[in-house]
Design an enzyme around this catalytic site. Structure first.
Site, PDB file in Angstrom:
ATOM      1  N   GLU A 287       0.692  -1.274   0.053  1.00  8.70           N
ATOM      2  CA  GLU A 287       0.070  -0.079  -0.108  1.00  8.70           C
ATOM      3  C   GLU A 287       1.088   1.258   0.026  1.00  8.70           C
ATOM      4  OE1 GLU A 287      -3.180  -0.344  -0.705  1.00  8.70           O
ATOM      5  OE2 GLU A 287      -2.571  -2.452  -0.616  1.00  8.70           O
ATOM      6  N   CYS A 321      -1.633   9.356   3.844  1.00  6.58           N
ATOM      7  CA  CYS A 321      -1.820   9.075   2.387  1.00  6.58           C
ATOM      8  C   CYS A 321      -3.091   9.339   1.825  1.00  6.58           C
ATOM      9  CB  CYS A 321      -1.825   7.586   2.471  1.00  6.58           C
ATOM     10  SG  CYS A 321      -2.746   6.694   3.220  1.00  6.58           S
TER      11      CYS A 321
HETATM   12  P1  NAP Z   1       8.736   4.647   3.549  1.00  8.38           P
HETATM   13  O1  NAP Z   1       9.960   5.664   3.558  1.00  8.38           O
HETATM   14  O2  NAP Z   1       8.494   4.018   2.300  1.00  8.38           O
HETATM   15  O3  NAP Z   1       8.977   3.674   4.877  1.00  8.38           O
HETATM   16  C1  NAP Z   1       8.039   2.691   5.250  1.00  8.38           C
HETATM   17  C2  NAP Z   1       8.825   1.538   5.752  1.00  8.38           C
HETATM   18  O4  NAP Z   1       9.651   0.901   4.700  1.00  8.38           O
HETATM   19  C3  NAP Z   1       9.568   1.952   6.818  1.00  8.38           C
HETATM   20  O5  NAP Z   1       9.474   1.015   7.855  1.00  8.38           O
HETATM   21  C4  NAP Z   1      10.928   2.127   6.035  1.00  8.38           C
HETATM   22  O6  NAP Z   1      12.143   1.629   7.298  1.00  8.38           O
HETATM   23  C5  NAP Z   1      10.752   0.752   5.290  1.00  8.38           C
HETATM   24  N1  NAP Z   1      11.719   0.660   4.262  1.00  8.38           N
HETATM   25  C6  NAP Z   1      12.576   1.653   3.632  1.00  8.38           C
HETATM   26  N2  NAP Z   1      13.069   1.294   2.730  1.00  8.38           N
HETATM   27  C7  NAP Z   1      13.238   0.037   2.683  1.00  8.38           C
HETATM   28  C8  NAP Z   1      13.490  -1.038   1.560  1.00  8.38           C
HETATM   29  N3  NAP Z   1      14.338  -0.733   0.587  1.00  8.38           N
HETATM   30  N4  NAP Z   1      13.154  -2.424   1.821  1.00  8.38           N
HETATM   31  C9  NAP Z   1      12.229  -2.434   2.779  1.00  8.38           C
HETATM   32  N5  NAP Z   1      11.690  -1.641   3.806  1.00  8.38           N
HETATM   33  C10 NAP Z   1      12.339  -0.360   3.575  1.00  8.38           C
HETATM   34  O7  NAP Z   1       7.322   5.400   3.943  1.00  8.38           O
HETATM   35  P2  NAP Z   1       7.386   6.371   5.376  1.00  8.38           P
HETATM   36  O8  NAP Z   1       8.012   7.722   4.974  1.00  8.38           O
HETATM   37  O9  NAP Z   1       7.250   5.736   6.510  1.00  8.38           O
HETATM   38  O10 NAP Z   1       5.661   6.724   4.996  1.00  8.38           O
HETATM   39  C11 NAP Z   1       5.047   7.648   4.157  1.00  8.38           C
HETATM   40  C12 NAP Z   1       4.515   6.971   2.978  1.00  8.38           C
HETATM   41  O11 NAP Z   1       3.541   5.784   3.396  1.00  8.38           O
HETATM   42  C13 NAP Z   1       3.688   8.040   2.165  1.00  8.38           C
HETATM   43  O12 NAP Z   1       3.762   7.916   0.920  1.00  8.38           O
HETATM   44  C14 NAP Z   1       2.193   7.737   2.536  1.00  8.38           C
HETATM   45  O13 NAP Z   1       1.430   7.904   1.361  1.00  8.38           O
HETATM   46  C15 NAP Z   1       2.349   6.176   2.633  1.00  8.38           C
HETATM   47  N6  NAP Z   1       1.294   5.528   3.301  1.00  8.38           N
HETATM   48  C16 NAP Z   1       0.408   4.862   2.651  1.00  8.38           C
HETATM   49  C17 NAP Z   1      -0.745   4.260   3.259  1.00  8.38           C
HETATM   50  C18 NAP Z   1      -1.866   3.592   2.308  1.00  8.38           C
HETATM   51  O14 NAP Z   1      -2.658   2.797   3.025  1.00  8.38           O
HETATM   52  N7  NAP Z   1      -1.734   3.549   1.183  1.00  8.38           N
HETATM   53  C19 NAP Z   1      -1.113   4.583   4.503  1.00  8.38           C
HETATM   54  C20 NAP Z   1      -0.299   5.357   5.137  1.00  8.38           C
HETATM   55  C21 NAP Z   1       0.914   5.685   4.619  1.00  8.38           C
HETATM   56  P3  NAP Z   1      13.115   2.793   7.520  1.00  8.38           P
HETATM   57  O15 NAP Z   1      12.133   3.465   8.487  1.00  8.38           O
HETATM   58  O16 NAP Z   1      14.086   2.140   8.515  1.00  8.38           O
HETATM   59  O17 NAP Z   1      13.439   3.516   6.521  1.00  8.38           O
END
Ligand code: NAP
Ligand code: MG
Length: 519
Positions: A287, A321
Site C-alpha cells: 500500500e 496518504c
Molecule cells: P517509507 O519511507 O516508504 O517507509 C516505510 C517503511 O519501509 C519503513 O518501515 C521503512 O524503514 C521501510 N523501508 C525503507 N526502505 C526499505 C527497503 N528498501 N526495503 C524494505 N523496507 C524499507 O514510507 P514512510 O515515510 O514511512 O511513510 C510515508 C508514506 O507512506 C507515504 O508515501 C504515504 O502515502 C504512505 N502511506 C500509505 C498508506 C496506504 O494505506 N496506502 C497509509 C499510510 C502511509 P525505515 O524507516 O527504517 O527506512
C-alpha cells in the site's frame, strides 16, 4: 457468538474530564521516556552494540528511547524463529487465535490514552489525531478477529457435488515480513500484524525508523496476552538493509508493506526474484502513496466544501496518504472558494501538540521531511501563487513546525500537483467545468482517495463510475476511513488495493484448500 462489531468511540475532548484524563496519561508516559528497548526474537530480548534513537519532532533534543538496532544476522534469525513458530501457531484453532486479538483490543482500550500520548510525543500527533489512531488500532483487532472466524471454514459457499463430501478452508501462508510507515504508527502496524497473525501466520515486524517506541508497546501488548514465542518478532533497524534482506530470504512467504511508492516498487521487484531453495512465489501486499483531490462544482455547499478541504489537507500536518493535496474548483466558484479555504486554514493553530487538546497542527515528522517539504514550497512559488504560509514556524525548542501552506492557480501538470509532498501543502487548481475537473482529478499516477462536492445527482453518478480511486467520498472529506465501513486501499501507483479494514483483507494472508472426499 461474539457481539456485533462496532467502531470504537472517539474521545470527546470538549469534556474537561477527558482532557484531564489525557493530560494524566501524558504525564505518566513522560515519566517513562529515555529507556532502552531490546530486539525481541523468539521471545528473547536481545541487546545490540548499535542503536537507533526515537526523538520528539516537537523538541528534537528530547530522546524518547534508545532502541537496539538489528543487523543482517538478526534478520536471518528472526525469519528462522518465525518459521519455527509457524509450525505450531498454524495448528492453533482460529477461535483461539481470534481471542488473542480480542484480549489485546481490550487491554489497549484500558490503556487507550497512554498509547495515544506516546504518539503525541513520538509522531507529533495532536490529541484528536492520536486518539483516532488508537481507536483505529482497536477496531482492526476487533474486526479481524471476527473476519478470521468467518472465513476459516468457507465450505458453505461451495456448490454441492453428487457423491462427494466437500470442504473449503482458508489456511495460513507462512512467514510474513510486516513493514509499516510512521504516519499511523499504531493503527497501521496493529492492523497489518493482527491480520497476519489471526490468519495463522508468524511475522517479523520491522517498525518505521521514526516510531519504534509505539511499535514496541504494541508488540508488548500482544506478548502479554500469552502469544507463543516467535509468532511476533520485533526487529527495528534500517529498512533498506534488514528489511530488504528479510524480503529476499527464501523462507519468507509474504510481505505486508505500507509506505512510499518508491519503497513499494523496490519491494515488489525484490520479492519477485526466486531465491535458491525457495519453493513458492512470494505474495506482496503493498500500500503506497497518494495525490488525492477534492473536486467542487458550482452547485455545492461551498462552506461545507471549504471545511472538508481544510480538514483533509491539514489534519496531521498533511501527513496522511489520504490527505487532500489538490483542491479542484470549477471556475465559477474558484475565487470564492479559494478565499474561504484560505480563511479557514489561517485560523488553524500550530503549536506543541502535548500542550492541549485545541492544537490543530503539530510538527512534521523529522528534519528530512521538513527539508523535502520546504523544497516543494520553494518550487511552489514558481509553479503557483503563494496564498498562505510558506515559512517554517520557529519555536524555542527547535521543532519541525510548518504552517498550513496554500498555492493558488496551479497547473494540473505542475510538479506540486503531481508528486506526493506529504506535508501541510495544498494546491488549488482551476477547472473550466465539472468534466475538466474530473479529468484533472484522474490525471496523476496515483488513485487512493478522492471526494466530490456537488448537489447534482448525474455528476455524482458520473464520478461513481469514472473517478478512479480506491476510496471515493461524496459531500464529505477524503480522510478518516473507518474500519469495517470504508475498506481502504488504492489503485495504480497507490498500491495493490488490499482494502484494509474490509471483508476481503484476510484472504490476502491465506491460501484456499479445497478438499473432496468420495462418499
Ligand atoms: P517509507 O519511507 O516508504 O517507509 C516505510 C517503511 O519501509 C519503513 O518501515 C521503512 O524503514 C521501510 N523501508 C525503507 N526502505 C526499505 C527497503 N528498501 N526495503 C524494505 N523496507 C524499507 O514510507 P514512510 O515515510 O514511512 O511513510 C510515508 C508514506 O507512506 C507515504 O508515501 C504515504 O502515502 C504512505 N502511506 C500509505 C498508506 C496506504 O494505506 N496506502 C497509509 C499510510 C502511509 P525505515 O524507516 O527504517 O527506512
Ligand atoms: Mg521514511
Amino acid at each position: 457468538m461474539l457481539p456485533e462489531y462496532r467502531n470504537e468511540a472517539l474521545t470527546d475532548f470538549r469534556k474537561p474530564e477527558a482532557q484531564n484524563a489525557f493530560r494524566e496519561a501524558l504525564e505518566r508516559v513522560k515519566a517513562s521516556i529515555g529507556r532502552s528497548y531490546p530486539l525481541v526474537i523468539n521471545g528473547e530480548a536481545i541487546e545490540t552494540s548499535d542503536h537507533i534513537t526515537s526523538t520528539n519532532p516537537a523538541r528534537p533534543q528530547e530522546v524518547l528511547g534508545t532502541f537496539a538496532k538489528g543487523t543482517l544476522a538478526h534478520a536471518e534469525r528472526a525469519v528462522e524463529a518465525a518459521a519455527a513458530a509457524f509450525e505450531g501457531w498454524k495448528r492453533v484453532p482460529v477461535e483461539e487465535r481470534a481471542r488473542f486479538l480480542l484480549r489485546a483490543a481490550a487491554a489497549m482500550r484500558r490503556r487507550k490514552h497512554e498509547f495515544s500520548a506516546i504518539m503525541v510525543l513520538e509522531a507529533g500527533k495532536t490529541w484528536v489525531e492520536a486518539d483516532a489512531d488508537t481507536s483505529e488500532a482497536i477496531d482492526f483487532m476487533e474486526y479481524y478477529a471476527r473476519q478470521a472466524v468467518r472465513i476459516a471454514d468457507s465450505t458453505s459457499l461451495l456448490t454441492q457435488y453428487p457423491g462427494e463430501q466437500l470442504g473449503l478452508y482458508y489456511i495460513p501462508l507462512g512467514v510474513g515480513i510486516v513493514i509499516p510507515p510512521w504516519n499511523f504508527p499504531l493503527a497501521i502496524p496493529t492492523g497489518m500484524l493482527s491480520a497476519a497473525v489471526v490468519a495463522g501466520n508468524a511475522a517479523v515486524l520491522k517498525p518505521a525508523g521514526q516510531t519504534p517506541w509505539i511499535a514496541y508497546e504494541m508488540c508488548r501488548l500482544f506478548w502479554e496476552q500469552g502469544l507463543p514465542d516467535g509468532v511476533i518478532n520485533y526487529l527495528p533497524g534500517p529498512g533498506s538493509v534488514i528489511g530488504a534482506s528479510m524480503i529476499e530470504n527464501p523462507q519468507t512467504r509474504f510481505i505486508s508493506f505500507t509506505g512510499s511508492r518508491e519503497v513499494g516498487i523496490d519491494i515488489f521487484q525484490r520479492a519477485a526474484k526466486v531465491q535458491p531453495g525457495q519453493i513458492w512465489l512470494k505474495r506482496t501486499v503493498l500500500e503506497m502513496g497518494g495525490k488525492d483531490a477534492i473536486l467542487v462544482d458550482e452547485t455545492a455547499d461551498l462552506d461545507a466544501a471549504a471545511a472538508g478541504v481544510v480538514a483533509s489537507a491539514f489534519g496531521f500536518q498533511g501527513q496522511k496518504c489520504s490527505a487532500c493535496s489538490r483542491a479542484i474548483f470549477v471556475d465559477g466558484v474558484y475565487d470564492q472558494l479559494a478565499d474561504k479555504v484560505v480563511g479557514l486554514a489561517r485560523k488553524l493553530r500550530v503549536d506543541m501538540p502535548d500542550k492541549e487538546a485545541g492544537v490543530d497542527l503539530g510538527p512534521v515528522i523529522d528534519l528530512n521531511a521538513m527539508k523535502t517539504i520546504m523544497g516543494y514550497i520553494e518550487l511552489g512559488t514558481q509553479e503557483g501563487k503563494l496564498l498562505l504560509g510558506g515559512e517554517p514556524v520557529s519555536t524555542p525548542e527547535g521543532g519541525y513546525f510548518l504552517p498550513p501552506t496554500i498555492f493558488g492557480d496551479v497547473a494540473p501538470d505542475a510538479r506540486i500537483a503531481q508528486e506526493e509532498i506529504f506535508g501541510p501543502v495544498l494546491t488549488l487548481i482551476r477547472a473550466r467545468d465539472y468534466e475538466e475537473g474530473l479529468a484533472i482529478a484522474n490525471g496523476t499516477e496515483y488513485g487512493l482517495t478522492g471526494a466530490v462536492y456537488s448537489t447534482r445527482r448525474d455528476r455524482l453518478e458520473r464520478a461513481r463510475a469514472d473517478y478512479h480511486v480506491g476510496n471515493l467520498y461524496f459531500n464529505r472529506k477524503c480522510t478518516g476511513a473507518m474500519v469495517g465501513a470504508h475498506p481502504f486501499g488504492g489503485f495504480n501507483m497507490s498500491g495493490t488495493d488490499s482494502k484494509a479494514g474490509g471483508p476481503d483483507y484476510l484472504l490476502l494472508f491465506t491460501q484456499a484448500k479445497s478438499v473432496a472426499e468420495k462418499l
